[in-house]
Write a protein that holds these residues in place. Structure first.
Motif, PDB file in Angstrom:
ATOM      1  N   UNK A 115      46.607  40.705  44.380  1.00 14.43           N
ATOM      2  CA  UNK A 115      47.180  39.407  44.001  1.00 14.43           C
ATOM      3  C   UNK A 115      47.308  39.330  42.493  1.00 14.43           C
ATOM      4  N   UNK A 116      48.405  38.763  42.044  1.00  8.96           N
ATOM      5  CA  UNK A 116      48.625  38.593  40.608  1.00  8.96           C
ATOM      6  C   UNK A 116      48.139  37.210  40.203  1.00  8.96           C
ATOM      7  N   UNK A 117      47.397  37.156  39.147  1.00  6.34           N
ATOM      8  CA  UNK A 117      46.882  35.865  38.681  1.00  6.34           C
ATOM      9  C   UNK A 117      47.611  35.405  37.441  1.00  6.34           C
TER      10      UNK A 117
END
Length: 117
Positions: A115-117
């Protein structure tokens, strides 16, 4: 450090990718047939990693014609040319020997998505 550790450290590979148990990988293995050399690709799921240092090994399993095939590769061997990670698996075990008793859809492993934050 001793002399043996220095020699082992010089022979260890440095450009290996990060892969864990449960990952789907392609392993390029150098095959020597007579005076010819070729690269053979073995793809499958990493079911075990063990050992440390220059003696580290990993075991890859795949299904060929409804028959399970497992190969153990020394990680720092000159015969192992490259390791490419195709998919990262999400598992909660260190050894996936339970896959030996499963075929087809039962042997699937969940894919781990970053997941990209």
């Amino acid at each position: 450090m001793g002399v043996i550790q220095d020699i082992q450290k010089a022979q260890m590979k440095t450009e290996l990718p990060e892969f864990k148990v449960g990952d789907q990988v392609d392993v390029g293995v150098q095959i020597v047939e007579g005076d010819k050399q070729r690269t053979q690709v073995f793809n499958g799921v990493v079911i075990a990693r063990y050992g440390k240092g220059i003696a580290e090994k990993f075991k890859v399993r795949r299904i060929v014609q409804d028959e399970g095939v497992e190969r153990t590769f020394p990680l720092h061997s000159p015969a192992v040319l490259w390791v490419k990670v195709k998919r990262q698996g999400s598992v909660r075990r260190a050894k996936l020997y339970y896959l030996r008793g499963r075929l087809g859809k039962a042997s699937r492993i969940k894919e781990k998505f970053e997941t990209k934050e």
